[in-house]
Design an enzyme around this catalytic site. Structure first.
Site, short mmCIF file in Angstrom:
data_model
loop_
_atom_site.label_atom_id
_atom_site.label_comp_id
_atom_site.label_asym_id
_atom_site.label_seq_id
_atom_site.Cartn_x
_atom_site.Cartn_y
_atom_site.Cartn_z
N HIS A 124 0.82 -1.22 0.00
CA HIS A 124 0.00 0.00 0.00
C HIS A 124 0.85 1.26 0.00
CE1 HIS A 124 -3.79 -2.25 1.63
NE2 HIS A 124 -3.55 -2.49 0.36
N THR A 205 -3.54 -7.92 11.13
CA THR A 205 -4.44 -7.38 10.12
C THR A 205 -5.87 -7.84 10.39
OG1 THR A 205 -4.96 -7.21 7.75
CG2 THR A 205 -4.06 -9.31 8.51
N SER A 206 -6.84 -6.96 10.05
CA SER A 206 -8.26 -7.33 10.24
C SER A 206 -8.77 -8.09 9.02
CB SER A 206 -9.08 -6.05 10.42
OG SER A 206 -9.02 -5.26 9.22
#
Ligand code: APR
Length: 261
Positions: A124, A205-206
């Site tokens: 990202h 992380t979700s």
């Protein structure tokens, strides 16, 4: 544009000979360094509207607000330090080599690099970089460290800029070689090579934006989950429920060494 896949000349992807480890991380691994996650209580997306500060379709109209948001995060990044989780993951890559340990992160901070990691794939983007266009010139990536972007000054010099962070509704990112590549292609190239000897460790992380479980569930590798919450998507082979810093040394001692040495 040269075929972006040409830039996936990654020693990890080519290496088929030894047990390997992929570490995939999200904002949670940096939480204990003092960097807010996005979706935890009081997270960034509780304090800011994603569409105001992280959507390419609204960037032009929110230009100043976006730079103010990323300026705050960039300046804060310069005041925090890597934690034991970053340091241990970086140590794995230094000890076993970048052809056996692949660090892939959705985080835009540079804490793995500051912990000594040699090769990190930031799917990202990176907060310390700016995509800059001088007048009508082509855009390029510049490293601006932990500095606040001076919006007014750069406007005076007819400079347009965007943080090198992948916004929602974007399909490309700039990789470490500063080439524009499809956001997740390299990560998929890495995951596609995984065998039963390899391990994927998913830390902090979700799984909301990158549903990593769905990319690894069909692979024959061992899967490890590290998070205070259980995974929403899948049954990992081993789950360490708790913070990354709390579990990382046990993971090193009883899981990574056993498999990698
Ligand atoms: N150790 C490990 N995990 C933690 C810790 C910790 N100390 N603290 C929180 N977590 C976990 C939370 O339980 C949650 O599952 O980290 C996760 C953080 O989830 P998000 O805030 O959604 O962050 P992330 O998964 O990285 O978001 C992915 O969304 O908005 C986009 O671009 C942004 O890259 C980001 C992407």
């Amino acid at each position: 544009m040269t075929n972006p896949r040409d830039f996936h000349d990654d020693p990890f992807v080519r290496n088929r000979s030894t047990p390997r480890l992929v570490v995939f991380s999200g904002a949670g691994i940096s939480a204990e360094s003092g960097i807010s996650t996005f979706r935890d209580a009081n997270g960034l997306w509780e304090q800011h509207n994603i569409d105001d500060v992280c959507n390419i379709q609204t960037f032009d109209e929110n230009y100043d607000l976006v730079h103010k948001f990323y300026n705050q995060r960039r300046v804060q990044l310069g005041t925090v330090k890597p934690n034991i989780a970053h340091e241990t993951v970086a140590m794995w890559q230094k000890k076993y080599g970048a052809d056996r340990v692949s660090i892939i992160t959705a985080n835009v901070d540079d804490l793995f690099e500051r912990a000594g990691a040699e090769k990190v794939t930031h799917i990202h983007g990176k907060l310390t970089e700016m995509i800059v266009r001088y007048g009508e010139d082509a855009e390029h990536v510049e490293d601006i460290g932990y500095n606040a972007f001076d919006i007014e000054q750069w406007k005076l010099h007819n400079v347009r800029a965007k943080p090198n962070v992948v916004f929602f509704n974007e399909c490309f990112r700039y990789d470490a070689e500063r080439n524009k590549v499809p956001i997740y292609d390299h990560m998929m190239d890495v995951l596609r090579t995984l065998t039963h000897e390899d391990t994927v460790m998913v830390i902090g992380t979700s799984e909301t934006v990158v549903p990593i479980w769905y990319y690894i569930e069909a692979r024959p590798c061992r899967t490890v989950w590290v998070n205070p919450e259980n995974s929403k998507h899948g049954q990992y082979d081993t789950s360490f429920i708790g913070s990354a810093c709390r579990h990382i040394l046990n993971i090193d001692e009883y899981l990574v060494k056993e498999r990698m040495e």
